[in-house]
Design an enzyme around this catalytic site. Structure first.
Site, PDB file in Angstrom:
ATOM      1  N   ASN A 221     116.036  34.754  23.631  1.00 46.51           N
ATOM      2  CA  ASN A 221     116.678  34.636  24.938  1.00 46.51           C
ATOM      3  C   ASN A 221     117.888  33.734  24.755  1.00 46.51           C
ATOM      4  O   ASN A 221     117.743  32.521  24.606  1.00 46.51           O
ATOM      5  CB  ASN A 221     115.684  34.035  25.947  1.00 46.51           C
ATOM      6  CG  ASN A 221     116.342  33.706  27.277  1.00 46.51           C
ATOM      7  OD1 ASN A 221     117.437  34.169  27.562  1.00 46.51           O
ATOM      8  ND2 ASN A 221     115.656  32.896  28.080  1.00 46.51           N
ATOM      9  N   TRP A 222     119.058  34.354  24.770  1.00 43.36           N
ATOM     10  CA  TRP A 222     120.277  33.576  24.523  1.00 43.36           C
ATOM     11  C   TRP A 222     120.700  32.752  25.729  1.00 43.36           C
ATOM     12  O   TRP A 222     121.622  31.950  25.646  1.00 43.36           O
ATOM     13  CB  TRP A 222     121.421  34.517  24.102  1.00 43.36           C
ATOM     14  CG  TRP A 222     121.277  35.074  22.712  1.00 43.36           C
ATOM     15  CD1 TRP A 222     120.277  34.816  21.818  1.00 43.36           C
ATOM     16  CD2 TRP A 222     122.182  35.974  22.044  1.00 43.36           C
ATOM     17  NE1 TRP A 222     120.496  35.495  20.646  1.00 43.36           N
ATOM     18  CE2 TRP A 222     121.662  36.211  20.752  1.00 43.36           C
ATOM     19  CE3 TRP A 222     123.372  36.608  22.401  1.00 43.36           C
ATOM     20  CZ2 TRP A 222     122.289  37.058  19.832  1.00 43.36           C
ATOM     21  CZ3 TRP A 222     124.002  37.451  21.491  1.00 43.36           C
ATOM     22  CH2 TRP A 222     123.462  37.668  20.218  1.00 43.36           C
ATOM     23  N   LYS A 223     120.077  32.999  26.890  1.00 45.96           N
ATOM     24  CA  LYS A 223     120.472  32.307  28.126  1.00 45.96           C
ATOM     25  C   LYS A 223     121.988  32.460  28.322  1.00 45.96           C
ATOM     26  O   LYS A 223     122.544  33.487  27.943  1.00 45.96           O
ATOM     27  CB  LYS A 223     120.034  30.844  28.091  1.00 45.96           C
ATOM     28  CG  LYS A 223     118.553  30.700  27.735  1.00 45.96           C
ATOM     29  CD  LYS A 223     117.998  29.340  28.032  1.00 45.96           C
ATOM     30  CE  LYS A 223     116.557  29.296  27.541  1.00 45.96           C
ATOM     31  NZ  LYS A 223     115.872  28.090  27.963  1.00 45.96           N
TER      32      LYS A 223
ATOM     33  N   HIS B 130     112.053  34.572  34.688  1.00 48.36           N
ATOM     34  CA  HIS B 130     112.172  33.399  33.805  1.00 48.36           C
ATOM     35  C   HIS B 130     112.128  32.133  34.666  1.00 48.36           C
ATOM     36  O   HIS B 130     112.661  32.115  35.777  1.00 48.36           O
ATOM     37  CB  HIS B 130     113.476  33.474  33.013  1.00 48.36           C
ATOM     38  CG  HIS B 130     113.549  32.426  31.946  1.00 48.36           C
ATOM     39  ND1 HIS B 130     113.892  31.125  32.215  1.00 48.36           N
ATOM     40  CD2 HIS B 130     113.274  32.469  30.624  1.00 48.36           C
ATOM     41  CE1 HIS B 130     113.833  30.414  31.100  1.00 48.36           C
ATOM     42  NE2 HIS B 130     113.451  31.212  30.114  1.00 48.36           N
TER      43      HIS B 130
ATOM     44  N   GLU C 172     113.764  29.517  34.685  1.00 45.64           N
ATOM     45  CA  GLU C 172     115.067  29.029  35.163  1.00 45.64           C
ATOM     46  C   GLU C 172     115.518  29.829  36.381  1.00 45.64           C
ATOM     47  O   GLU C 172     116.165  29.288  37.283  1.00 45.64           O
ATOM     48  CB  GLU C 172     116.095  29.081  34.018  1.00 45.64           C
ATOM     49  CG  GLU C 172     115.798  27.989  32.979  1.00 45.64           C
ATOM     50  CD  GLU C 172     116.232  28.296  31.569  1.00 45.64           C
ATOM     51  OE1 GLU C 172     117.041  29.216  31.358  1.00 45.64           O
ATOM     52  OE2 GLU C 172     115.753  27.593  30.648  1.00 45.64           O
TER      53      GLU C 172
ATOM     54  N   GLU D 267     105.150  30.862  29.417  1.00 45.76           N
ATOM     55  CA  GLU D 267     106.117  29.821  29.102  1.00 45.76           C
ATOM     56  C   GLU D 267     105.850  28.593  29.967  1.00 45.76           C
ATOM     57  O   GLU D 267     106.336  28.512  31.111  1.00 45.76           O
ATOM     58  CB  GLU D 267     107.538  30.329  29.371  1.00 45.76           C
ATOM     59  CG  GLU D 267     107.911  31.554  28.569  1.00 45.76           C
ATOM     60  CD  GLU D 267     109.410  31.649  28.373  1.00 45.76           C
ATOM     61  OE1 GLU D 267     109.847  31.562  27.228  1.00 45.76           O
ATOM     62  OE2 GLU D 267     110.139  31.774  29.371  1.00 45.76           O
TER      63      GLU D 267
ATOM     64  N   GLY E 283     112.849  24.208  26.357  1.00 46.97           N
ATOM     65  CA  GLY E 283     114.060  23.448  26.068  1.00 46.97           C
ATOM     66  C   GLY E 283     113.833  21.946  25.959  1.00 46.97           C
ATOM     67  O   GLY E 283     114.783  21.174  25.931  1.00 46.97           O
TER      68      GLY E 283
ATOM     69  N   SER F 256     110.016  25.951  23.359  1.00 40.02           N
ATOM     70  CA  SER F 256     110.350  25.202  22.143  1.00 40.02           C
ATOM     71  C   SER F 256     109.680  25.771  20.889  1.00 40.02           C
ATOM     72  O   SER F 256     109.332  25.015  19.982  1.00 40.02           O
ATOM     73  CB  SER F 256     110.028  23.714  22.316  1.00 40.02           C
ATOM     74  OG  SER F 256     110.784  23.170  23.393  1.00 40.02           O
TER      75      SER F 256
ATOM     76  N   GLY G 167     114.095  30.584  23.099  1.00 42.02           N
ATOM     77  CA  GLY G 167     115.404  30.220  23.635  1.00 42.02           C
ATOM     78  C   GLY G 167     116.260  29.569  22.567  1.00 42.02           C
ATOM     79  O   GLY G 167     116.893  30.233  21.753  1.00 42.02           O
ATOM     80  N   GLY G 168     116.242  28.242  22.536  1.00 44.43           N
ATOM     81  CA  GLY G 168     117.122  27.459  21.660  1.00 44.43           C
ATOM     82  C   GLY G 168     117.185  27.955  20.223  1.00 44.43           C
ATOM     83  O   GLY G 168     118.279  28.147  19.680  1.00 44.43           O
TER      84      GLY G 168
HETATM   85  C1  PEP Z   1     112.989  30.294  27.072  1.00 41.56           C
HETATM   86  O1  PEP Z   1     113.895  29.941  27.798  1.00 41.56           O
HETATM   87  O2  PEP Z   1     112.481  31.413  27.229  1.00 41.56           O
HETATM   88  C2  PEP Z   1     112.537  29.379  26.022  1.00 41.56           C
HETATM   89  C3  PEP Z   1     111.345  29.556  25.517  1.00 41.56           C
HETATM   90  O3  PEP Z   1     113.407  28.377  25.659  1.00 41.56           O
HETATM   91  P1  PEP Z   1     113.214  27.331  24.444  1.00 41.56           P
HETATM   92  O4  PEP Z   1     112.721  28.131  23.261  1.00 41.56           O
HETATM   93  O5  PEP Z   1     114.588  26.775  24.222  1.00 41.56           O
HETATM   94  O6  PEP Z   1     112.226  26.324  24.892  1.00 41.56           O
END
Ligand code: PEP
Length: 258
Positions: free
Chosen positions: A10-12, A100, A102, A170, A176, A216, A237-238
């Site tokens: 997930n590049w956000k 998601h 966010e 999640e 994050g 994470s 994500g990250g």
């Molecule tokens: C996400 O936003 O789906 C996610 C899991 O982010 P991160 O891996 O950065 O915690």
């Protein structure tokens, strides 16, 4: 039932189309197998910002699922700033994230809108990747199971036992933040989610539906998460913004293929 591992980046709101070719060069360089062979073992997906869909589609998209990060449930109309399923399909997308955390936190996404979008995607033969998970406060007050139950039941109400959906557990406190759920914490939540799916839609649905972990996840903790019997992959994500780290996770998924 052997569930195929599902790994989505997930590049956000990151990356530019101009960076996509070098991202995929680095990504492929680090993969243990040619990109075209990954799908034999692992379903790989990239959830990218709308304007980047075309650029990522150009990168041999037959090898992975191209996904959006959100979608509107209506087919068309006066919804300024929104994007329809037909537009996603035209851009080459096959899947979309839905709900998601966010989107739930900052843009008012509700269990009801998540259900509506999920249904709309399925009606268009697209794959919904439905995100659920509790906040830090909810976990600390012991409300995790109630929250998951409410989030899951809103969606299962609109599903049929034959539908193809991926769920992403999640925990919001792990997204994050660098705080990952422990293998046991994640496994416990995944097993609970699977039991809810079984009650709502039957054991066959529960046994074949992938539930992936997000929060994470990175190369250092992904192998451990994948050893858990109800964890069927990751939403990342990250670490997915670093092509070599994300490729390392794809390699771990290939190695864990069951
Ligand atoms: C996400 O936003 O789906 C996610 C899991 O982010 P991160 O891996 O950065 O915690």
């Amino acid at each position: 039932v052997a569930r195929k591992i599902f790994l989505a980046g997930n590049w956000k709101m990151n990356m530019l189309a101009a960076q996509v070719p070098s991202y995929f060069l680095d990504f492929q360089q680090e993969l243990d197998r040619p990109l075209a062979e990954i799908k034999g073992g692992v379903d790989l997906a990239f959830a990218v910002p709308y304007p980047l869909l075309a650029a990522v589609h150009q990168q041999d998209s037959g090898s992975f699922f191209l996904a959006a990060q959100n979608v509107h449930a209506a087919t068309s109309g006066a919804y300024t700033g929104e994007v329809s399923i037909a537009m996603l399909k035209e851009a080459g997308a096959f899947a979309s994230l839905v709900g998601h955390s966010e989107r739930r936190q900052y843009y008012g996404e509700t269990d009801e809108s998540v259900a509506e979008k999920t249904k709309a995607l399925l009606s268009a033969s697209m794959l919904p990747i439905v995100c659920i998970g509790e906040t830090k406060g909810q976990r600390e007050s012991g409300a995790t199971k109630d929250v998951l139950q409410a989030q899951i039941s809103a969606v299962t109400q609109v599903l049929d036992p034959g539908d193809q959906v991926v769920f992403a557990y999640e925990p919001v406190w792990a997204i994050g933040t660098g705080l990952t759920a422990t293998d046991d914490q994640a496994q416990e939540a995944h097993a609970f989610i699977r039991s809810l799916l079984g009650k709502a839609l039957g054991e066959d649905f529960a046994e074949r539906t992938r539930i992936v972990y997000g929060g994470s996840a990175k190369p250092e903790n992904f192998a451990g998460l994948l050893t858990q019997k109800d964890i069927d992959g990751g939403l990342v994500g990250g670490a997915s913004l670093q092509p070599k780290a994300f490729a390392a996770m794809a390699n771990l998924a290939l190695a864990a293929t069951r």
